[in-house]
Design an enzyme around this catalytic site. Structure first.
Site, PDB file in Angstrom:
ATOM      1  N   LYS A  70      74.676 -63.541 -45.203  1.00  0.00           N
ATOM      2  CA  LYS A  70      75.501 -64.334 -44.269  1.00  0.00           C
ATOM      3  C   LYS A  70      74.907 -65.732 -44.089  1.00  0.00           C
ATOM      4  O   LYS A  70      75.612 -66.743 -44.228  1.00  0.00           O
ATOM      5  CB  LYS A  70      75.603 -63.627 -42.905  1.00  0.00           C
ATOM      6  CG  LYS A  70      76.616 -64.266 -41.993  1.00  0.00           C
ATOM      7  CD  LYS A  70      76.533 -63.716 -40.582  1.00  0.00           C
ATOM      8  CE  LYS A  70      75.657 -64.598 -39.744  1.00  0.00           C
ATOM      9  NZ  LYS A  70      75.612 -64.317 -38.342  1.00  0.00           N
ATOM     10  N   ASP A 116      80.718 -62.661 -40.411  1.00  0.00           N
ATOM     11  CA  ASP A 116      80.106 -62.451 -39.092  1.00  0.00           C
ATOM     12  C   ASP A 116      81.013 -61.501 -38.308  1.00  0.00           C
ATOM     13  O   ASP A 116      81.955 -60.933 -38.868  1.00  0.00           O
ATOM     14  CB  ASP A 116      79.906 -63.796 -38.364  1.00  0.00           C
ATOM     15  CG  ASP A 116      81.227 -64.372 -37.880  1.00  0.00           C
ATOM     16  OD1 ASP A 116      82.301 -63.914 -38.363  1.00  0.00           O
ATOM     17  OD2 ASP A 116      81.210 -65.256 -37.009  1.00  0.00           O
TER      18      ASP A 116
END
Ligand code: SF4
Length: 290
Positions: A189, A208
């Site tokens: 991420k 996310d």
């Protein structure tokens, strides 16, 4: 009138007991009174049939069976509407270089971008370069980032990443996925945020909590694991859109498609969204879409 049948008197309350209305109610009352003569008393109209569903319902069911949430035309429509709604969506973390973005992204885990944006100007003023961070002990950074939560681990990650960048990458944040993943505290991420936002590279999608939730509601994935969600999205979203799409969905998750009480009545995707937890809907709901 047959013997034994006494006409029912109107109730004093004005409401007839067991009155079901019309002929059906009358037959029911008579059959209950004289069960042995039911066959004789019932009307000779044959068995009551269940109402035949109108042709419109059959067509709707056929449509639901052939519905494909990943159909290219639906994906195109979603992307078009997101472009209209969030034309310039980008990362909300304040930064002026790759290192600052990397630090801000590490600090943003389990925290809000607003909270991180309050902390980062202070620490970048105090420690202006990556070498300054590399010279720190994690405990020295902890008080400055305490408000972002999980500050001990984050402190270790930031200082560890700085040391590795100085020792292995000549003080420059690397611009490759494999190299970024060698830094402490950096997973896909964080790497995707830095690669997509700073280096302009579409190596993957940022998954996310907002991307996780909204892409499930939109039936772009059925998975819950962020890695699997990223793989699913990479299959259906054109590569050149990966970074922009991630930021658009993050903004959408913040502004309209919140975890609790999404603002479906204001959502530009409403009539192509079948999420089970919609708060308002003009279309069929799919119970697995959540
Ligand atoms: S219609 Fe509601 S649930 Fe669907 S994407 Fe929009 S806000 Fe989210």
């Amino acid at each position: 009138m047959p013997r034994g049948i006494v006409p029912r008197q109107p109730a004093k309350t004005g409401r007839q007991d067991r009155a079901t209305g019309g002929r059906v109610g009358a037959y029911k009352t008579l059959v209950e009174t004289l069960p042995h003569r039911a066959a004789e008393l019932l009307p000779k109209t044959g068995r009551a049939r269940a109402p035949v569903p109108p042709a419109r319902d059959k067509r709707q069911k056929a449509g639901a069976r052939s519905y494909n949430p990943l159909a290219p035309e639906r994906i195109t429509e979603i992307l078009k509407r997101l472009d209209q709604q969030y034309p310039k969506a980008t990362c909300a973390l304040s930064h002026s270089n790759a290192w600052e973005l990397l630090v801000a992204t590490i600090l943003s885990a389990q925290s809000t971008d607003v909270g991180v944006n309050k902390v980062t100007p202070v620490i970048f003023k105090k420690y202006p370069t990556v070498q300054d961070f590399a010279a720190l002990k994690p405990e020295e950074l902890e008080p400055d980032i305490r408000s972002t939560g999980f500050f001990r681990n984050k402190s270790k990650s930031v200082v560890g990443a700085a040391k590795k960048i100085v020792s292995d990458f000549g003080g420059e944040v690397p611009c490759g996925m494999d190299q970024l993943l060698t830094l402490p505290g950096v997973a896909r991420k964080t790497a995707n945020v830095v690669l997509g936002t700073w280096f302009g590279k579409n190596e993957g999608l940022v998954v996310d909590t907002h991307v996780q939730r909204v892409s499930r509601r939109l039936e772009l994935t059925g998975n819950e694991d962020p890695k699997k969600i990223e793989q699913d999205l990479m299959q259906v979203i054109p590569r050149e859109k990966w970074t922009l799409f991630s930021h658009q969905i993050i903004w959408h998750g913040r502004k309209l498609c919140m975890a609790r009480a999404p603002k479906c009545a204001d959502c530009p995707l409403e009539n192509i969204c079948h999420a089970a937890d919609k708060t308002w809907s003009k279309v069929e709901i799919h119970k697995n879409a959540k």
